[in-house]
Write a protein that holds these residues in place. Structure first.
Motif, mmCIF file in Angstrom:
data_model
loop_
_atom_site.group_PDB
_atom_site.id
_atom_site.type_symbol
_atom_site.label_atom_id
_atom_site.label_comp_id
_atom_site.label_asym_id
_atom_site.label_seq_id
_atom_site.Cartn_x
_atom_site.Cartn_y
_atom_site.Cartn_z
ATOM 1 N N GLU A 129 -3.765 13.950 5.441
ATOM 2 C CA GLU A 129 -4.891 13.871 6.379
ATOM 3 C C GLU A 129 -5.226 15.238 6.981
ATOM 4 O O GLU A 129 -6.121 15.345 7.816
ATOM 5 C CB GLU A 129 -4.567 12.889 7.511
ATOM 6 N N PHE A 130 -4.530 16.275 6.559
ATOM 7 C CA PHE A 130 -4.666 17.621 7.110
ATOM 8 C C PHE A 130 -5.485 18.467 6.128
ATOM 9 O O PHE A 130 -4.988 18.830 5.056
ATOM 10 C CB PHE A 130 -3.266 18.199 7.313
ATOM 11 N N ASN B 150 0.831 -1.204 0.000
ATOM 12 C CA ASN B 150 0.000 0.000 0.000
ATOM 13 C C ASN B 150 0.860 1.246 0.000
ATOM 14 O O ASN B 150 1.923 1.283 0.609
ATOM 15 C CB ASN B 150 -0.910 0.018 1.236
ATOM 16 N N PHE B 151 0.367 2.259 -0.662
ATOM 17 C CA PHE B 151 1.070 3.536 -0.718
ATOM 18 C C PHE B 151 0.982 4.217 0.646
ATOM 19 O O PHE B 151 -0.078 4.238 1.272
ATOM 20 C CB PHE B 151 0.447 4.426 -1.806
ATOM 21 N N GLN B 152 2.105 4.757 1.103
ATOM 22 C CA GLN B 152 2.142 5.467 2.384
ATOM 23 C C GLN B 152 1.922 6.959 2.146
ATOM 24 O O GLN B 152 2.788 7.635 1.600
ATOM 25 C CB GLN B 152 3.498 5.240 3.075
ATOM 26 N N TRP B 153 0.776 7.440 2.550
ATOM 27 C CA TRP B 153 0.452 8.851 2.385
ATOM 28 C C TRP B 153 1.209 9.673 3.419
ATOM 29 O O TRP B 153 1.352 9.243 4.564
ATOM 30 C CB TRP B 153 -1.055 9.078 2.559
ATOM 31 N N PHE C 37 -5.441 13.467 -5.539
ATOM 32 C CA PHE C 37 -5.897 14.832 -5.277
ATOM 33 C C PHE C 37 -7.261 14.884 -4.581
ATOM 34 O O PHE C 37 -7.818 15.958 -4.400
ATOM 35 C CB PHE C 37 -5.968 15.627 -6.584
ATOM 36 N N ASN C 38 -7.789 13.728 -4.211
ATOM 37 C CA ASN C 38 -9.114 13.667 -3.614
ATOM 38 C C ASN C 38 -9.093 12.690 -2.443
ATOM 39 O O ASN C 38 -9.088 11.485 -2.639
ATOM 40 C CB ASN C 38 -10.124 13.220 -4.677
ATOM 41 N N ASN C 39 -9.062 13.221 -1.236
ATOM 42 C CA ASN C 39 -9.066 12.381 -0.045
ATOM 43 C C ASN C 39 -10.507 12.260 0.450
ATOM 44 O O ASN C 39 -11.012 13.129 1.163
ATOM 45 C CB ASN C 39 -8.165 12.979 1.042
ATOM 46 N N ILE D 50 -11.404 12.384 4.392
ATOM 47 C CA ILE D 50 -11.627 13.664 5.084
ATOM 48 C C ILE D 50 -12.499 14.609 4.245
ATOM 49 O O ILE D 50 -12.676 15.775 4.584
ATOM 50 C CB ILE D 50 -10.294 14.361 5.461
ATOM 51 N N ASN D 51 -13.041 14.068 3.144
ATOM 52 C CA ASN D 51 -13.931 14.822 2.264
ATOM 53 C C ASN D 51 -13.296 16.116 1.747
ATOM 54 O O ASN D 51 -13.897 17.187 1.802
ATOM 55 C CB ASN D 51 -15.263 15.116 2.969
ATOM 56 N N ARG D 52 -12.065 16.003 1.248
ATOM 57 C CA ARG D 52 -11.352 17.164 0.703
ATOM 58 C C ARG D 52 -10.741 16.800 -0.644
ATOM 59 O O ARG D 52 -10.249 15.677 -0.823
ATOM 60 C CB ARG D 52 -10.219 17.607 1.635
ATOM 61 N N LYS D 53 -10.799 17.745 -1.568
ATOM 62 C CA LYS D 53 -10.117 17.546 -2.848
ATOM 63 C C LYS D 53 -9.540 18.869 -3.315
ATOM 64 O O LYS D 53 -10.036 19.942 -2.970
ATOM 65 C CB LYS D 53 -11.023 16.918 -3.897
#
Length: 175
Positions: A11-12, A3-6, A59-61, A64-67
């Motif tokens: 997460e911010f 898995n890719f390590q973000w 570009f779309n997390n 946390i509902n952010r892009k």
């Protein structure tokens, strides 16, 4: 594939909005550039389509509902272009090639493999390099044709290799 390590910034929530403060923005752009290159390297992706980018996990997390906005993505890609890590394939800048290593760096990896495997003064096909049994464990396995050729042209400039065309394919001779 693991898995890719973000990075922690992913997460911010403010990371997904380019900051107005110049110093903060500079650091943020550097973090985004590193993330784009690391993501493409991990997934062995060599291109990016701007229309698809905003819905990509990059570009779309959704957690946390952010892009990132399309304008912000363009700013990041422009920064990567200035550093030589992307190259636009069209004049309207909707699709680009992504290079997490320069062609020269790829060439060095390929040449080290050729030298350590006694491939100097022999010819091998481009297919063998990118997909052969002897290169399965190498970082350059699966390298797209356009980038492989650029890497080999970089070796040609250093007089370490010569690209060749024959019958139904292309090959390279290492010196």
């Amino acid at each position: 594939m693991a898995n890719f390590q973000w990075p922690w910034q992913y997460e911010f929530p403010p990371f997904f909005t380019l900051q107005p403060n110049l110093e903060t923005r500079k650091k943020q752009l550097a973090a985004w550039c590193d993330l784009v290159l690391a993501y493409h390297k991990h997934h062995k992706l060599f291109s990016l389509d701007l229309k698809e980018a905003q819905s990509s996990p990059l570009f779309n997390n959704s957690k946390i509902n952010r892009k990132l906005s399309t304008d912000s993505i363009c700013t990041i890609l422009e920064e990567l272009g200035n550093k030589g890590n992307i190259e636009w394939t069209d004049k309207t800048k909707t699709r680009c090639l992504v290079m997490w290593r320069t062609p020269e760096e790829w060439g060095d990896l390929i040449y080290r493999w050729a030298s350590s495997n006694a491939m100097t003064n022999t010819v091998c096909t481009l297919y063998e390099l990118a997909h052969g049994d002897n290169t399965k464990q190498e970082e350059f396995v699966g390298l797209e044709d356009w980038l492989l050729k650029r890497a080999l042209r970089a070796l040609e400039k250093q007089r370490k290799a010569e690209l060749m065309s024959f019958g139904n394919g292309e090959g390279v001779k290492f010196f």
